[in-house]
Design an enzyme around this catalytic site. Sequence first.
Site, PDB file in Angstrom:
ATOM      1  N   CYS A 113     -12.235 -15.623   7.835  1.00 14.07           N
ATOM      2  CA  CYS A 113     -12.843 -16.628   8.728  1.00 14.07           C
ATOM      3  C   CYS A 113     -12.379 -18.061   8.461  1.00 14.07           C
ATOM      4  CB  CYS A 113     -14.359 -16.517   8.688  1.00 14.07           C
ATOM      5  SG  CYS A 113     -14.916 -14.862   9.091  1.00 14.07           S
ATOM      6  N   HIS A 253     -18.406 -22.373  11.145  1.00 11.50           N
ATOM      7  CA  HIS A 253     -17.961 -21.032  11.513  1.00 11.50           C
ATOM      8  C   HIS A 253     -19.106 -20.329  12.236  1.00 11.50           C
ATOM      9  CE1 HIS A 253     -16.313 -17.136  11.572  1.00 11.50           C
ATOM     10  NE2 HIS A 253     -17.042 -16.645  10.595  1.00 11.50           N
ATOM     11  N   ASN A 283     -18.692 -13.491  16.479  1.00 17.72           N
ATOM     12  CA  ASN A 283     -17.869 -13.944  15.355  1.00 17.72           C
ATOM     13  C   ASN A 283     -16.414 -13.579  15.637  1.00 17.72           C
ATOM     14  OD1 ASN A 283     -16.551 -14.354  12.936  1.00 17.72           O
ATOM     15  ND2 ASN A 283     -18.040 -13.260  11.666  1.00 17.72           N
TER      16      ASN A 283
HETATM   17  N1  ACO Z   1     -29.566  -3.239  15.880  1.00 13.93           N
HETATM   18  C1  ACO Z   1     -30.781  -2.876  15.429  1.00 13.93           C
HETATM   19  N2  ACO Z   1     -31.060  -2.755  14.117  1.00 13.93           N
HETATM   20  C2  ACO Z   1     -30.058  -3.003  13.249  1.00 13.93           C
HETATM   21  C3  ACO Z   1     -28.769  -3.376  13.681  1.00 13.93           C
HETATM   22  C4  ACO Z   1     -28.533  -3.502  15.061  1.00 13.93           C
HETATM   23  N3  ACO Z   1     -27.356  -3.854  15.578  1.00 13.93           N
HETATM   24  N4  ACO Z   1     -27.991  -3.568  12.586  1.00 13.93           N
HETATM   25  C5  ACO Z   1     -28.762  -3.333  11.513  1.00 13.93           C
HETATM   26  N5  ACO Z   1     -30.000  -2.984  11.907  1.00 13.93           N
HETATM   27  C6  ACO Z   1     -31.157  -2.638  11.089  1.00 13.93           C
HETATM   28  C7  ACO Z   1     -30.767  -2.137   9.725  1.00 13.93           C
HETATM   29  O1  ACO Z   1     -30.492  -0.746   9.752  1.00 13.93           O
HETATM   30  C8  ACO Z   1     -32.014  -2.453   8.929  1.00 13.93           C
HETATM   31  O2  ACO Z   1     -32.976  -1.451   9.181  1.00 13.93           O
HETATM   32  P1  ACO Z   1     -33.958  -0.926   8.019  1.00 13.93           P
HETATM   33  O3  ACO Z   1     -34.755  -2.141   7.604  1.00 13.93           O
HETATM   34  O4  ACO Z   1     -34.760   0.121   8.699  1.00 13.93           O
HETATM   35  O5  ACO Z   1     -33.051  -0.431   6.936  1.00 13.93           O
HETATM   36  C9  ACO Z   1     -32.536  -3.744   9.542  1.00 13.93           C
HETATM   37  O6  ACO Z   1     -31.899  -3.825  10.839  1.00 13.93           O
HETATM   38  C10 ACO Z   1     -32.180  -4.972   8.743  1.00 13.93           C
HETATM   39  O7  ACO Z   1     -30.799  -4.907   8.366  1.00 13.93           O
HETATM   40  P2  ACO Z   1     -30.094  -6.062   7.540  1.00 13.93           P
HETATM   41  O8  ACO Z   1     -28.658  -5.719   7.340  1.00 13.93           O
HETATM   42  O9  ACO Z   1     -30.915  -6.376   6.321  1.00 13.93           O
HETATM   43  O10 ACO Z   1     -30.231  -7.267   8.578  1.00 13.93           O
HETATM   44  P3  ACO Z   1     -29.896  -8.773   8.384  1.00 13.93           P
HETATM   45  O11 ACO Z   1     -31.042  -9.589   8.725  1.00 13.93           O
HETATM   46  O12 ACO Z   1     -29.182  -9.043   7.078  1.00 13.93           O
HETATM   47  O13 ACO Z   1     -28.819  -9.014   9.548  1.00 13.93           O
HETATM   48  C11 ACO Z   1     -26.433  -9.252   9.781  1.00 13.93           C
HETATM   49  C12 ACO Z   1     -27.599  -8.305   9.532  1.00 13.93           C
HETATM   50  C13 ACO Z   1     -26.601  -9.833  11.165  1.00 13.93           C
HETATM   51  C14 ACO Z   1     -25.146  -8.483   9.686  1.00 13.93           C
HETATM   52  C15 ACO Z   1     -26.457 -10.398   8.742  1.00 13.93           C
HETATM   53  O14 ACO Z   1     -26.610  -9.857   7.452  1.00 13.93           O
HETATM   54  C16 ACO Z   1     -25.241 -11.257   8.770  1.00 13.93           C
HETATM   55  O15 ACO Z   1     -25.016 -12.009   9.691  1.00 13.93           O
HETATM   56  N6  ACO Z   1     -24.416 -11.240   7.702  1.00 13.93           N
HETATM   57  C17 ACO Z   1     -23.294 -12.111   7.567  1.00 13.93           C
HETATM   58  C18 ACO Z   1     -22.124 -11.675   8.349  1.00 13.93           C
HETATM   59  C19 ACO Z   1     -21.017 -12.705   8.160  1.00 13.93           C
HETATM   60  O16 ACO Z   1     -21.276 -13.878   8.008  1.00 13.93           O
HETATM   61  N7  ACO Z   1     -19.789 -12.315   8.114  1.00 13.93           N
HETATM   62  C20 ACO Z   1     -18.841 -13.392   7.846  1.00 13.93           C
HETATM   63  C21 ACO Z   1     -17.582 -13.113   7.790  1.00 13.93           C
HETATM   64  S1  ACO Z   1     -16.904 -11.964   8.936  1.00 13.93           S
HETATM   65  C22 ACO Z   1     -15.243 -11.853   8.535  1.00 13.93           C
HETATM   66  O17 ACO Z   1     -14.805 -12.407   7.586  1.00 13.93           O
HETATM   67  C23 ACO Z   1     -14.366 -10.962   9.411  1.00 13.93           C
END
Ligand code: ACO
Length: 326
Positions: A113, A253, A283
């Site tokens: 990124c 970003h 993203n």
């Molecule tokens: N729809 C519905 N539910 C979902 C989905 C979805 N698309 N995805 C995950 N869940 C569920 C999970 O299974 C979990 O369920 P559980 O509690 O029953 O186990 C619940 O939602 C919470 O999951 P988390 O992963 O803890 O959710 P979080 O609040 O962390 O959000 C996310 C996930 C959006 C991916 C977040 O962690 C995030 O944005 N992370 C950073 C990503 C990023 O910045 N990447 C940067 C670089 S990318 C690159 O370099 C190419």
Amino acid sequence: MGRIKIIGTGSYVPEKILTNYDLEKMVDTSDEWIVTRTGIKERRIASPDEATSDMIIEASKKALENAGIKAQDIDLIIVATVTPDNLFPSTACWVQKALGLKDIPALDISAACPGFLYALILAESLILSKKNKRVLVAGAEMLSKITNWEDRSTCVLFGDGAGVAILEEGDDESGILSSYWAADGSLGDLLIQPAGGSRMPATYETVEKKLHTVHMKGNEVFKHAVKKMGEAALKALSKAGLTGEDIDIFIPHQANIRIIEATCERLKVPKEKVYINIHKYGNVSAATIPIALDELNREGKLKKGDVILMDSFGAGFTWSAVVMRW
Ligand code: ACO
């Protein structure tokens, strides 16, 4: 010696829009979950016959026009991408060919990124050291081609697009004021495309197990992103003798609206100074910042003298911030 400034910008996103409602039909997710957790409403998806360089070429034509120069005036091409057309030759070489350029260097860099910011820092150094005069820097990704469309935890996040900036030495106060870049390879496994390189070459098994797609421990990445984006921005601002209060436009970003909000809070940057387009594109990794920069430029929202902070975090882990005066 003048500062290194951006003299033109351009961007391109594919026509096809994939909405959260479309995704509801593909995996067990909902528009409500995606919007609340990420801020994303839709993203652009390239056509099967489109490659990363095709998007860069479109963005480059616009950037050259915006700068009022010809392709022949460019003497270096740097492409930041983790989704190149091929592992080799570089995507930058395909761009060079398409622009009809000969006998100039062209290279890709892989910094996920923050790749566009890494490339800006490299271009600035090369111009300052008189190795090159006018550099075309692209941040471009076709993440749809390395997405596991059955994995709801990643497939809702990413999109495709390209942004380009053209840099040269200026003769006034405009240009890059300061920058910061860093990496921590010990955390590489938290966000990785496991197969396709020398560590795990392609086999039937790697394809079957979808190991050529993005694998991410989302909440771990989230925690590090919040911490390191704040840190990078504060370090770059401090090098320029500035604080969050001096920023006119903040271009973070676009990975997750909650990461952006947490970073703004840490930097004390008010909401109205932050540029957000994550709802439209998701993203787009290295392309998010140059696309945002081009949108701001074309909408006439960048005024001469404005202090712009660009800040990013991604796979590696890598993180970087650049402060510039428009
Ligand atoms: N729809 C519905 N539910 C979902 C989905 C979805 N698309 N995805 C995950 N869940 C569920 C999970 O299974 C979990 O369920 P559980 O509690 O029953 O186990 C619940 O939602 C919470 O999951 P988390 O992963 O803890 O959710 P979080 O609040 O962390 O959000 C996310 C996930 C959006 C991916 C977040 O962690 C995030 O944005 N992370 C950073 C990503 C990023 O910045 N990447 C940067 C670089 S990318 C690159 O370099 C190419």
